[in-house]
Structures are given as structure tokens and as C-alpha cells.
Design a protein around this motif. Structure first.
Motif, PDB file in Angstrom:
ATOM      1  N   SER A  40       0.835  -1.200   0.000  1.00 33.26           N
ATOM      2  CA  SER A  40       0.000   0.000   0.000  1.00 33.26           C
ATOM      3  C   SER A  40       0.871   1.252   0.000  1.00 33.26           C
ATOM      4  O   SER A  40       1.810   1.356   0.790  1.00 33.26           O
ATOM      5  N   TRP A  42       2.081   4.901   1.073  1.00 35.76           N
ATOM      6  CA  TRP A  42       1.968   5.493   2.410  1.00 35.76           C
ATOM      7  C   TRP A  42       0.824   6.485   2.493  1.00 35.76           C
ATOM      8  O   TRP A  42       0.139   6.586   3.514  1.00 35.76           O
ATOM      9  N   SER A  45      -2.395   4.656   2.973  1.00 35.72           N
ATOM     10  CA  SER A  45      -2.493   4.184   4.348  1.00 35.72           C
ATOM     11  C   SER A  45      -2.844   5.326   5.299  1.00 35.72           C
ATOM     12  O   SER A  45      -3.682   5.167   6.196  1.00 35.72           O
ATOM     13  N   SER A  49      -6.232   5.643   7.522  1.00 35.64           N
ATOM     14  CA  SER A  49      -6.242   5.774   8.982  1.00 35.64           C
ATOM     15  C   SER A  49      -7.112   6.952   9.413  1.00 35.64           C
ATOM     16  O   SER A  49      -7.893   6.859  10.365  1.00 35.64           O
ATOM     17  N   LEU A 188      -8.941   0.271   1.745  1.00 38.91           N
ATOM     18  CA  LEU A 188      -8.013   1.378   1.550  1.00 38.91           C
ATOM     19  C   LEU A 188      -8.488   2.318   0.444  1.00 38.91           C
ATOM     20  O   LEU A 188      -8.486   3.548   0.597  1.00 38.91           O
ATOM     21  N   ARG A 259      -2.567  -0.482   9.267  1.00 34.91           N
ATOM     22  CA  ARG A 259      -2.147   0.508   8.262  1.00 34.91           C
ATOM     23  C   ARG A 259      -0.629   0.701   8.273  1.00 34.91           C
ATOM     24  O   ARG A 259      -0.035   1.016   7.239  1.00 34.91           O
ATOM     25  N   CYS A 262       0.895  -2.563   6.459  1.00 35.34           N
ATOM     26  CA  CYS A 262       0.615  -2.863   5.046  1.00 35.34           C
ATOM     27  C   CYS A 262       1.418  -2.020   4.067  1.00 35.34           C
ATOM     28  O   CYS A 262       1.238  -2.154   2.851  1.00 35.34           O
ATOM     29  N   VAL A 263       2.305  -1.131   4.552  1.00 36.10           N
ATOM     30  CA  VAL A 263       3.119  -0.311   3.660  1.00 36.10           C
ATOM     31  C   VAL A 263       4.482  -0.975   3.443  1.00 36.10           C
ATOM     32  O   VAL A 263       4.865  -1.873   4.195  1.00 36.10           O
ATOM     33  N   SER A 272       2.805   7.806   6.938  1.00 34.72           N
ATOM     34  CA  SER A 272       1.346   7.650   6.963  1.00 34.72           C
ATOM     35  C   SER A 272       0.767   8.204   8.259  1.00 34.72           C
ATOM     36  O   SER A 272      -0.286   8.849   8.264  1.00 34.72           O
TER      37      SER A 272
END
Length: 569
Positions: A40, A42, A45, A49, A188, A259, A262-263, A272
Motif C-alpha cells: 500500500s 503510504w 495508508s 487511517s 483502503l 495501516r 501494510c506499507v 502515513s
């Protein structure tokens, strides 16, 4: 709500489902469904969030507080931005360096299987209640706009409007459907779209309300200290505690931790969190201005409906449907993120570990979808019970102030220090829970204190923060000081951190697909807004500006999506 508003809302909901179905094909592995394959961007993400913490509950709870008490609502929610910046400084990168797929995997590595059980069921229960409140809130806003004739099968006889139960079922079904189909990628991407539409819709309402105030309409009297950043209940001490509570929440609550996981790298995780924090430092002053301005025009509205009534007062035909869609979007973001993260935990920690250790990736994805469906059904049931539980504002403030701290603080402490173990986790959760029960229900009993009971009654919000933020930190501090050496699990975790390497880019380099989805979706929304010019005689200038703004953002996103992919940093 006019027919054109209903059409706009329906088209937006259909588009949201389409995004989820578009990403269904990317979920070939459990890591794809629950961690977006570690690829993902940033900024996706960070925006996700931001939207995960936002929902129609934001507009019902904090919008209602802004309508009743004014600027203090802006001050409280701005504290969340400070918390997110601190998370970026100290916590977000640490999550990515652990190399885990889900936050539950970290909890097991750090504290053991018993901690996973405690966290899974306690946090899932808390989050089902809080997201159920969010679903209830967006349904409340919809039914306020849809009066129905007597005899209509969907009419609530008590209010004369659309049935609240039907609205809850409708919105709940849509969120569950796209989350089940598209997994974390769908969550996302819909979060990004919903962020843009929501911010533009709010910016659209503010100048129209200012024009209404300047049109000569009589102004309503305001309560004392309406423009003060604090109040008798919400003092500076409360604000400091609120920063602490949300530091624990944003730094360790599983939907946010996901979150950071997942980056591609720890630097991306920090960026993020900084984006999330920066947005929350700025945006509360924007999206809480409409109910404050509306309070100057009308003093006798239902605070829970103040935001949508303000929108109804000034928006041209069709735009009210888009505002309702934006509020649904915010709620969908909060709900879908929670459904996805707990479906991932149940799939990885229970289905794979207990029931089918040799399950294929296809079976894991299917199990995750079934778990998402069951969790969605549970939160719909909770949403139907919100009025019985005391209303949205009371539930949100109590959950956030008293329960998130003792559950989240040990995770952050365990992420940064090796001295605490499962005993500290149990003590934090158990003792704070008992203290909360005593403060809420026991002060008037045999073990109570009349003096303390009177103070808590006069300062309920500060009492919540003392129990939910200060007490767990005190317990963990004692546990930390009593042990001089790191726990054995800490050494094993540090070995993983030492071996950390950023996720390498796939063979296609940087993934620009998110920007393409944003461009297409926003382009369609912009054209739809411009089409509303045909249905309005007034407000055409505002519609034109709104539609062109979305088309401009769509064009910029399209330019980004057309860049030739190259190696990721």
C-alpha cells in the motif's frame, strides 16, 4: 430529501460496491486480503487511517457537541492530531519493523497465545459496539431526511419518517458486501475516495452557511463561552488525557496498526501517521464549523441531527444526497476497517491455527470472507440496540475514555520495552476494568465514598480519562520497574526486528493503480455534480465550483497514474 438526492445517493453507493468488486481479484492470498500484500502507498495508508477514525458518529457525537457547546468540540478533536504525530515519532515505524502480517501475530510473539485470546475477544466486543454506534449514527441522519406517507411499509409510525431499522440494514449490507469482496485493498481505496468527497462536501457547506448568516436572517442567542476552547466538563486536563488515550488508540488499536504494517517500509509507516496527524490538526476546524454556524441560525434542533439539518438548509438539490453519501462514506470507512482487521485475526489465529492448520490460501480467503460477514451481522445487531444503551454520545465517550487505554497501552509498551509480560497485560486490563465498574456503579454502594461520588458526578469526563489513561500507565510503570531484565519473548522479537528489510517492490515497480481508481471515481463524481446544474436555479455557482474541483483532482490523479512505473525506494 428530493428524488434527485436519492438518485445521487444510490449512484454513490453503487459506485462504492463497484470498487470493492474491482479489487476482489487481487485477494489471492491471506496477506493480500488482510495486509494489501505489504504494497500500500503510504499516502493511501495515511488517508485510510484518518477515515477509519471518522464516521457519521463524528458528525452525530462531535457535531452535536459543537452545536450545544461550540468551539470546545474543535479543541477536543484536534487533540487527536497531536496523538497521531506522536505515534509517527515513536510507534508506527516499530510496527513495520516487526515484520508481522497482523497485529494479533505481534501480540502472540510478544505476550503469548493467552494474550491473543484476551485481545481478540475484548477488542472485538469493544469495536463491534463502537462501529455499531457509527452505523446507527448514519442511519439517524438518513431517516431525518426521509419523511414517508402514512401506510408506507418502510414508515416508522412514531416519527413519520423512514424506519431506522431499515436504514441500518441497508447501510450495513453495503459495507459488509464490499469489505467481504475486496478485502483490505477495497477498504483502503474506498477510504481515499471517501476522504476526498467528504472534505469537498464539508467545504461546500461552510460558505453557503456564511451567506445565510449574512442574508439578514435573525440570529439565535448563543450559550455562554460558546467560543471558548474549554468548558466545565472538557478542561485542559481532560485535553491532555485525551491526547494520551488516543496515543494508545492510534498507536496500538489493530485497525490502525494494520495501516502501519501494510506499507513497504518503516519510513512509509511513519509518513502515513504524520499525514494522519497533520490532517487531524487542520480538519476539525473545518468539519465542525457547520453545526457551530447552524447554532446561530436555529437554537432548538436535535443536536444529533444538527449537521444534516444544516446541510439541508443550504444545499441545492442533489447536493444533499452527496452530503449524505459523504457521511455514509465516513461511516463505511470506520466499519470496513474494523471488519477487515478482525476477520483477519479470526482467520489467521483461529481458523488456520485451530481448525485447519493445512488450509490453502484459497480456503483462508474464503474463511476471511465468512468471518467478515458474521462480524458485520453482529455490528448491525448492536446498531439496532444503541438507543437502549443510552445513545451515541454516552457510548462513544465511555468506550474511548475508559476502555481503549487499558487494552492498548500494554501493546505500545510491549512494542518499545521488553520488561513487561502477560501478567502486566492482565493487570492493566483487569484492574482498570474493575476500577471503571467501581467508578461508574460502586461509589454509591457500601465500598463507595460520597465525596468521591460527588466529584465524579461533577467531572465524569475527567474521571473517564483518569481511569482509562492514567491508571493503566501507572500499572505498567510499576510492572516495568519491578523487572530488571527483558522478557524471553522480547529477545525473539528483537531478532525479527534486526532482520527487518523493507518489502521489495513487485516486478512492475511502484503501483499507480490507486491513483487511477481515484481519478476515474472522482471524474464520475465531478460529472455527476455538473449534471445537477440542470436541476437547480439557485446555487449554480457553488455546484460549478464543486464539480470542477473534483474534475481537477481527478485530472491530477490520472496524470500520476499514467507515469511509467519504476523501482520503489
Amino acid at each position: 430529501m428530493a428524488l434527485i438526492d436519492c438518485i445521487v445517493l444510490a449512484l454513490y453507493l453503487i459506485g462504492t460496491l463497484a470498487v470493492g468488486l474491482h479489487y476482489a481479484g487481487r485477494n489471492q492470498r491471506s496477506q493480500d486480503m488482510f495486509a494489501a500484500g505489504g504494497q500500500s502507498p503510504w499516502w493511501v495508508s495515511g488517508l485510510s487511517s484518518f477515515m477509519t477514525l471518522k464516521s457519521a458518529g463524528t458528525f452525530v457525537v462531535w457535531g452535536g457537541l459543537a452545536y450545544r457547546e461550540g468551539v470546545v468540540a474543535i479543541a477536543i478533536t484536534t487533540c487527536i492530531g497531536v496523538s497521531a504525530i506522536l505515534v509517527g515519532l515513536f510507534v508506527a515505524g516499530q510496527w513495520r519493523r516487526t515484520g508481522v502480517t497482523t497485529p494479533a501475530e505481534f501480540v502472540e510473539l510478544r505476550f503469548g497465545r493467552a494474550a491473543v485470546q484476551l485481545y481478540t475477544w475484548a477488542m472485538m466486543a469493544v469495536r463491534i459496539v463502537s462501529t455499531g454506534v457509527a452505523l446507527y449514527a448514519v442511519a439517524v441522519m438518513l431517516v431525518a431526511l426521509v419523511p414517508l406517507e402514512p401506510g408506507h411499509p418502510l414508515r416508522d409510525p412514531a416519527s413519520g419518517h423512514l424506519s431506522l431499522a431499515f436504514a441500518i440494514f441497508l447501510f450495513g449490507a453495503i459495507v459488509v458486501a464490499y469489505t467481504v469482496a475486496g478485502g483490505l485493498w477495497a477498504v483502503l481505496m474506498t477510504d481515499v475516495l471517501q476522504f476526498i468527497v467528504l472534505q469537498l462536501a464539508v467545504l461546500f457547506v461552510i460558505p453557503l452557511l456564511w451567506l445565510k448568516l449574512g442574508s439578514g436572517a435573525p440570529l439565535a442567542p448563543l450559550p455562554p463561552n460558546f467560543f471558548s476552547p474549554t468548558s466545565d466538563q472538557y478542561t485542559w486536563w481532560f485535553m491532555a488525557g485525551w491526547v494520551g488515550v488516543h496515543f494508545f488508540l492510534i498507536g496500538a488499536e489493530w485497525a490502525f496498526a494494520q495501516r502501519y504494517i501494510c506499507v513497504p517500509s518503516d519510513t512509509d509507516a511513519k509518513k502515513s501517521a504524520y499525514l494522519f496527524g497533520g490532517l487531524y490538526l487542520i480538519s476539525p476546524a473545518l468539519w465542525l464549523t457547520p453545526p457551530i454556524l447552524f447554532r446561530m441560525l436555529q437554537a432548538d434542533a436535535d443536536p444529533e441531527q444538527a449537521y444534516i439539518l444544516a446541510s439541508k438548509l443550504v444545499l441545492p438539490a442533489g447536493m444533499l444526497g452527496l452530503m449524505m453519501a459523504a457521511m455514509f462514506s465516513a461511516t463505511a470507512s470506520a466499519i470496513s476497517g474494523q471488519i477487515n482487521v478482525f476477520a483477519g485475526v479470526l482467520t489467521e489465529q483461529f481458523y488456520r491455527r485451530v481448525f485447519r492448520p493445512g488450509a490453502s490460501e484459497r480456503n483462508l480467503v474464503a474463511a476471511g470472507r465468512w468471518f467478515a460477514l458474521l462480524i458485520g451481522a453482529a455490528l448491525v445487531a448492536v446498531a439496532l440496540l444503541v438507543p437502549v444503551m443510552g445513545g451515541a454520545e454516552r457510548i462513544v465517550l465511555t468506550l474511548t475514555g475508559m476502555l481503549f487505554g487499558p487494552l492498548m497501552a500494554p501493546t505500545i509498551w510491549g512494542l518499545l520495552s521488553g520488561r513487561i509480560g502477560m501478567a502486566a497485560v492482565t493487570a492493566s486490563a483487569g484492574l482498570v476494568f474493575l476500577a471503571g465498574l467501581w467508578v461508574k456503579f460502586g461509589l454509591d454502594g457500601p465500598l463507595g465514598s460520597p465525596v468521591l461520588a460527588a466529584w465524579v458526578q461533577a467531572n465524569p469526563r475527567i474521571a473517564d480519562v483518569l481511569v482509562g489513561a492514567v491508571l493503566p500507565v501507572a500499572i505498567l510503570t510499576v510492572a516495568h520497574l519491578l523487572r530488571r531484565t527483558p522478557q524471553p519473548a522480547w529477545r525473539a522479537l528483537q531478532a525479527r526486528v534486526d532482520a527487518y528489510a523493507p518489502t521489495p517492490p513487485d516486478e512492475h515497480g511502484v503501483d499507480h493503480a490507486p491513483a487511477k481508481v481515484v481519478a476515474i471515481s472522482l471524474g464520475a463524481s465531478g460529472l455527476l455534480t455538473l449534471a445537477l446544474l440542470a436541476f437547480n436555479r439557485d446555487g449554480r455557482g457553488a455546484l460549478l465550483v464543486f464539480g470542477l474541483s473534483m474534475l481537477a483532482i481527478a485530472w491530477m490523479a490520472w496524470r500520476v497514474s499514467r507515469r511509467r512505473p519504476g523501482p520503489a525506494n
